[in-house]
Design a protein around this motif. Structure first.
Motif, PDB file in Angstrom:
ATOM      1  N   LYS A 161      30.989  39.364  55.074  1.00  9.98           N
ATOM      2  CA  LYS A 161      30.248  38.953  53.889  1.00  9.98           C
ATOM      3  C   LYS A 161      28.771  39.339  53.969  1.00  9.98           C
ATOM      4  N   LEU A 193      28.236  30.101  45.019  1.00  9.62           N
ATOM      5  CA  LEU A 193      29.514  30.527  44.477  1.00  9.62           C
ATOM      6  C   LEU A 193      29.982  31.767  45.232  1.00  9.62           C
ATOM      7  N   GLU A 194      31.266  31.989  45.247  1.00 14.91           N
ATOM      8  CA  GLU A 194      31.796  33.149  45.959  1.00 14.91           C
ATOM      9  C   GLU A 194      31.282  34.450  45.365  1.00 14.91           C
ATOM     10  N   GLN A 251      24.430  25.000  45.636  1.00 19.59           N
ATOM     11  CA  GLN A 251      25.856  25.214  45.842  1.00 19.59           C
ATOM     12  C   GLN A 251      26.190  26.677  45.550  1.00 19.59           C
ATOM     13  N   GLY A 282      28.972  32.668  54.384  1.00 22.10           N
ATOM     14  CA  GLY A 282      30.429  32.562  54.425  1.00 22.10           C
ATOM     15  C   GLY A 282      31.043  32.421  53.051  1.00 22.10           C
ATOM     16  N   THR A 283      30.234  32.065  52.064  1.00 18.92           N
ATOM     17  CA  THR A 283      30.707  31.952  50.676  1.00 18.92           C
ATOM     18  C   THR A 283      30.135  33.083  49.835  1.00 18.92           C
ATOM     19  N   ALA A 284      28.817  33.135  49.736  1.00 15.28           N
ATOM     20  CA  ALA A 284      28.151  34.189  48.980  1.00 15.28           C
ATOM     21  C   ALA A 284      28.129  35.488  49.781  1.00 15.28           C
ATOM     22  N   GLY A 310      25.022  28.868  51.824  1.00 13.14           N
ATOM     23  CA  GLY A 310      26.064  29.735  51.278  1.00 13.14           C
ATOM     24  C   GLY A 310      26.584  30.817  52.182  1.00 13.14           C
TER      25      GLY A 310
END
Length: 306
Positions: free
Chosen positions: A197, A48-49, A46, A128-130, A126
């Protein structure tokens, strides 16, 4: 308990298979388990940003970027034990640990968490998030560097990772082309080059001006460095410092022994070092493959266009 890393990996694999038999099967995109790849970790990770993932092809500046980012995050720390302890290899199996335990260890890491991976974009969790940082390097240099990587590994480390000592350099080039990790990596990440990103860096630019690259990375991540901290980052990320502290980067087998011959992991780090080994014929094989699989714009970016 047996401490042989290959035995422990097989035991972990069997445990994974039993676990997954009683739950939803993994999407095939996460790949098959081997000595350097645990698809269960990837499937359940999972992001994280605040996470930063280094997503390079093998021998394209991965360890260097691990060191750069760790030094930037800490403001300069020469006293870490090993680079894998502070910037772990995301999908690497851990001897004696289940994938659940590996993810628990990742959850305990200081923020922002830093990881390396050799996965393609399709396999990287991840996006788009990380934040994603990748360095791309001339495939000719990557191929030659990986040859020395294999030759300088200990027999135990080669066996545990599933590699074999190449019979000759020409045989290595053919094996490298057949495995095609460099081509899959670059081809998969090229469409993300303008993503907000994702930061795509060229290895040769880091070699030309590391200070400018550190500034660019800091701006991308929104991190702030004082002049004193930046000076430490540049010192501890220099080739000379990393070469002098080779043991921090060379890794260990599951039994705790060095994975590489002393002082042989941080080797040269040069641009254009392929000229020492590649014949015209072998060089043509690599470049022809790159030109067949990559867009002209990508080839120009890599400085290997016609």
């Amino acid at each position: 308990m047996c401490s042989d890393p290959l035995f422990l990996f097989i035991a972990n694999k069997q445990e994974h298979e039993v676990t997954m038999t009683n739950s939803t099967a993994l999407d095939p995109k996460w790949g098959q388990p081997d000595g350097t790849h645990d698809p269960w970790v990837l499937a359940h990770f999972q992001a994280l940003e605040s996470d930063v993932l280094i997503t390079t092809a093998p021998k394209a500046g991965t360890t260097w970027m691990q060191q750069i980012l760790y030094q930037m995050r800490t403001g300069g720390d020469p006293n870490f034990d090993t680079i894998d302890a502070v910037v772990p290899w995301l999908e690497r199996p851990r001897a004696g640990k289940s994938w659940q335990q590996v993810l628990e260890d990742y959850d305990a890491l200081p923020r922002p968490r830093l990881f390396k991976t050799h996965c393609t974009a399709e396999q990287t969790p991840g996006i788009g998030t990380a934040s994603i940082i990748l360095t791309v390097r001339d495939p000719r240099d990557c191929c030659v560097s990986f040859y020395h990587h294999l030759m300088n590994m200990t027999d135990e480390a080669r066996e545990a990772s599933g590699h074999q000592r190449p019979a000759s350099f020409a045989a290595h080039v053919d094996n490298w082309l057949q495995f095609a990790a460099w081509f899959r990596n670059v081809r998969s990440w090229w469409p993300y080059r303008d993503d907000e990103k994702v930061l795509l860096l060229r290895y040769q630019d880091l070699k030309r001006d590391l200070g400018a690259a550190v500034d660019r990375i800091a701006a991308f991540l929104g991190w702030t460095l004082t002049p004193e901290q930046k000076a430490k980052v540049l010192e501890y990320s220099s080739f000379d410092w990393m070469k002098a502290h080779d043991q921090k980067f060379s890794g260990q087998t599951g039994s705790g022994k060095a994975s590489f011959k002393p002082g042989q992991f941080i080797r040269q780090g040069k641009v254009g070092a392929h000229k020492d080994l590649l014949t015209t014929e072998l060089e043509k094989k690599i470049l022809d493959r790159a030109r067949a699989e990559l867009e002209p714009e990508c080839l120009r970016f890599l400085e290997i266009g016609s």
